[in-house]
Design a protein around this motif. Structure first.
Motif, mmCIF file in Angstrom:
data_model
loop_
_atom_site.group_PDB
_atom_site.id
_atom_site.type_symbol
_atom_site.label_atom_id
_atom_site.label_comp_id
_atom_site.label_asym_id
_atom_site.label_seq_id
_atom_site.Cartn_x
_atom_site.Cartn_y
_atom_site.Cartn_z
ATOM 1 N N UNK A 287 0.825 -1.203 0.000
ATOM 2 C CA UNK A 287 0.000 0.000 0.000
ATOM 3 C C UNK A 287 0.861 1.256 0.000
ATOM 4 N N UNK A 288 1.973 1.233 0.729
ATOM 5 C CA UNK A 288 2.891 2.371 0.723
ATOM 6 C C UNK A 288 3.409 2.631 -0.683
ATOM 7 N N UNK A 289 3.772 1.572 -1.397
ATOM 8 C CA UNK A 289 4.266 1.734 -2.764
ATOM 9 C C UNK A 289 3.169 2.247 -3.682
ATOM 10 N N UNK A 290 1.944 1.755 -3.512
ATOM 11 C CA UNK A 290 0.842 2.243 -4.353
ATOM 12 C C UNK A 290 0.617 3.731 -4.134
ATOM 13 N N UNK A 291 0.696 4.186 -2.888
ATOM 14 C CA UNK A 291 0.549 5.621 -2.638
ATOM 15 C C UNK A 291 1.641 6.405 -3.378
ATOM 16 N N UNK A 292 2.868 5.867 -3.364
ATOM 17 C CA UNK A 292 3.967 6.539 -4.062
ATOM 18 C C UNK A 292 3.723 6.545 -5.565
ATOM 19 N N UNK A 293 3.200 5.450 -6.113
ATOM 20 C CA UNK A 293 2.879 5.411 -7.541
ATOM 21 C C UNK A 293 1.782 6.415 -7.877
ATOM 22 N N UNK A 294 0.781 6.496 -7.015
ATOM 23 C CA UNK A 294 -0.320 7.432 -7.263
ATOM 24 C C UNK A 294 0.146 8.884 -7.220
ATOM 25 N N UNK A 295 1.214 9.143 -6.470
ATOM 26 C CA UNK A 295 1.751 10.501 -6.428
ATOM 27 C C UNK A 295 2.283 10.935 -7.790
ATOM 28 N N UNK A 296 2.523 9.974 -8.703
ATOM 29 C CA UNK A 296 2.999 10.282 -10.051
ATOM 30 C C UNK A 296 1.861 10.595 -11.013
ATOM 31 N N UNK A 297 0.623 10.377 -10.601
ATOM 32 C CA UNK A 297 -0.519 10.673 -11.464
ATOM 33 C C UNK A 297 -0.689 12.181 -11.568
ATOM 34 N N UNK A 298 -0.786 12.733 -12.767
ATOM 35 C CA UNK A 298 -0.964 14.186 -12.908
ATOM 36 C C UNK A 298 -2.176 14.689 -12.134
ATOM 37 N N UNK A 299 -2.068 15.860 -11.562
ATOM 38 C CA UNK A 299 -3.104 16.378 -10.660
ATOM 39 C C UNK A 299 -4.425 16.664 -11.352
ATOM 40 N N UNK A 300 -4.419 16.801 -12.693
ATOM 41 C CA UNK A 300 -5.675 17.131 -13.379
ATOM 42 C C UNK A 300 -6.568 15.902 -13.579
ATOM 43 N N UNK A 301 -6.036 14.703 -13.328
ATOM 44 C CA UNK A 301 -6.809 13.495 -13.590
ATOM 45 C C UNK A 301 -7.804 13.210 -12.466
ATOM 46 N N UNK A 302 -8.992 12.765 -12.854
ATOM 47 C CA UNK A 302 -10.013 12.353 -11.890
ATOM 48 C C UNK A 302 -9.800 10.878 -11.566
ATOM 49 N N UNK A 303 -9.687 10.567 -10.275
ATOM 50 C CA UNK A 303 -9.344 9.221 -9.826
ATOM 51 C C UNK A 303 -10.507 8.628 -9.046
ATOM 52 N N UNK A 304 -10.774 7.344 -9.284
ATOM 53 C CA UNK A 304 -11.720 6.600 -8.467
ATOM 54 C C UNK A 304 -10.974 5.501 -7.739
ATOM 55 N N UNK A 305 -11.191 5.357 -6.430
ATOM 56 C CA UNK A 305 -10.572 4.275 -5.666
ATOM 57 C C UNK A 305 -11.665 3.356 -5.147
ATOM 58 N N UNK A 306 -11.369 2.050 -5.132
ATOM 59 C CA UNK A 306 -12.349 1.036 -4.766
ATOM 60 C C UNK A 306 -11.684 0.095 -3.763
ATOM 61 N N UNK A 307 -12.144 0.129 -2.507
ATOM 62 C CA UNK A 307 -11.486 -0.626 -1.446
ATOM 63 C C UNK A 307 -12.512 -1.251 -0.507
#
Length: 510
Positions: A287-307
């Protein structure tokens, strides 16, 4: 990548969970007998609370010193009953803040009555400090995590593992495993508190009983709790904290979890909208690595998370991810109907179906343990750049695990179909290795690093799949090094991948 976003948390990036340098170990707790009047009615002796484990609370005094937890449990039950009666009589719904305010008043009334009883019985009166400590402890038991609260509040504690009320192991942020203090006076008391905790959670209440002996709960403070009782010899609990929500690939490079070249590859894979699965053992830092990967997503993108329970918490970082719709599954309660569903149940599949009306750029499915695989595949098939996690023993083992998960969804999912769907949907598999070794002082030390990155492509004529290891850890090493790069990934150089560094530090030539 700059680590400036950490400034908003008020914490130094070196405090990153799972990958951080050495922290100070706290002293262990002892056992003492309390002298409060409720304890004289048959309550068990209390545990000393270690001073160094205590964090400040909005209460009359800091939570330190010795307490009789039997008294705390009795007062918590009385306060809970009185608060429930008060809310029922008023026929009003109060938010968490208002309930806590009402609860504090009830606790003060109970302490006042107990003080009067002590005076009548000729027992020495509580000092102001003792009364404040008791008020804080009862409030923690009623609205917080009771005896677990000081552990959860301690910044040196990353995970809490309980296999019985008096068998507590703490994983510290530096990776060491040390013994912790008892969290109850008996297994029965621990189970009783878990039932209470599950039923009153403001974040997402869930059932926990002999009929439903497993509990997965997102705590009000954001940590994740998993518990089992009645089907295990003793009640077992694991609390995983999400103490630091801001983490970047640059942070993980600095902390030794990966090399700069590896980070540049992963950053480019995210920006080029490759779909990624992060695999590893339990507690490996997925999960820590996924958060770091998500930090690379450009800020203009709309993200949906499903948990199933919130763990990523991207929706709590609006300065990094301004547009996030975060879905959390709900198990429902009561008996199942003719359709096999419990009342109030809300699944990830339903959330994903709804999400297609939300104009999302990326859909991120948290942990895949079973049927979540269908939501993950649908997300990856519907749009590029999805990210998920799963438990596995290797990068290639993750593919086999996902195939098995897909087939468990029903007889309509054949092995060939599952392989084709996974090979077509997943582009990159990242494996995080967890190593536990003994330390000279007798404790155990855990270390984590990215040990494999594999690229996946469908096999010839649409059957099977081909896997290449872009990075892998060679024998005797503790860092993944460049290995074999699929031709389709050379274009990552245009997204910031250090292709020259890849060939310069690797074992292959262009």
């Amino acid at each position: 990548m700059s680590a400036e976003p950490h400034e908003a948390t008020g914490q130094d990036p070196s405090d990153l969970p799972l990958f951080a340098p050495t922290a100070q170990v706290f002293p262990h707790a002892g056992r003492v007998r309390g002298a409060f009047s409720l304890a004289q009615r048959g309550r068990q002796p209390a545990a000393t609370v270690p001073v160094s484990l205590v964090a400040s609370h909005p209460s009359p005094a800091p939570f330190t010193g010795e307490l009789d937890w039997g008294v705390v449990a009795a007062l918590r039950q009385q306060a809970s009953d009185r608060l429930a009666a008060t809310l029922g009589q008023n026929h009003t719904h109060l938010d968490g803040s208002a309930q806590r305010k009402s609860g504090r008043a009830i606790i003060e009334d109970l302490l006042e009555a107990e003080t009067a009883e002590r005076v009548t019985a000729g027992t020495p009166a509580w000092s102001g400090t003792e009364r404040a400590l008791m008020a804080t402890a009862v409030e923690n038991a009623l609205f917080g995590l009771g005896r677990l609260q000081p552990l959860v509040d301690d910044d040196t504690v990353e995970n809490i593992l309980i296999t019985g009320y008096d068998r507590v192991t703490l994983e510290l942020t530096d990776g060491r495993l040390v013994a912790g203090p008892p969290v109850a006076d008996s297994d029965a008391e621990l189970i009783d508190f878990l039932v209470f905790l599950a039923s009153r959670s403001e974040a997402n209440a869930r059932p926990f009983s002999e009929a439903q002996p497993r509990l997965h709960l997102r705590l009000d403070g954001g940590a994740r709790l998993a518990a089992a009782a009645w089907v295990t010899p003793r009640p077992s609990v694991v609390i995983r904290r999400h103490r630091l929500r801001r983490v970047t690939l640059s942070d993980l490079v600095r902390l030794g979890a990966m090399s700069p070249v590896t980070a540049s590859f992963l950053s480019a894979a995210v920006k080029s909208r490759r779909s990624i699965v992060v695999a590893g053992a339990q507690g490996a830092g997925k999960t820590t690595l996924v958060r770091a990967l998500c930090a690379e997503i450009p800020s203009h993108e709309a993200i949906g998370t499903f948990e199933t329970e919130y763990e990523l918490h991207l929706h709590e970082l609006p300065d990094v991810h301004p547009i996030v719709v975060a879905w959390e599954a709900r198990p429902g309660s009561g008996e199942r109907g003719a359709d096999g569903r419990a009342a109030g149940e809300f699944t990830l599949a339903e959330a994903l179906f709804d999400s297609f009306r939300f104009n999302l750029s990326r859909q991120i499915v948290g942990e895949v343990r079973g049927h979540e695989i269908l939501a993950m595949l649908k997300a990856m098939e519907s749009g590029a750049g999805s990210i998920s996690t799963t438990h596995a023993r290797s990068a290639e083992g993750a593919i086999a695990k996902l195939v098995t998960c897909a087939m468990e969804a029903g007889p309509h999912v054949t092995h060939d179909y599952a392989v084709r769907a996974i090979a077509a949907a997943i582009d990159v598999v990242v494996y995080v290795h967890l190593e536990t070794t003994p330390s000279p002082d007798g404790t155990w030390q855990r270390r984590r690093w990215v040990s494999e990155i594999a690229t996946l492509t469908p096999g010839e004529q649409g059957t099977g799949y081909a896997i290449q290891h872009a990075f892998r850890t060679l024998p005797g090493q503790r860092e993944a090094t460049p290995y074999v790069l699929d031709d389709d990934y050379r274009d990552l150089a245009s997204y910031g991948f250090d292709l020259e560094g890849y060939y310069r530090t690797g074992t292959v030539t262009p």
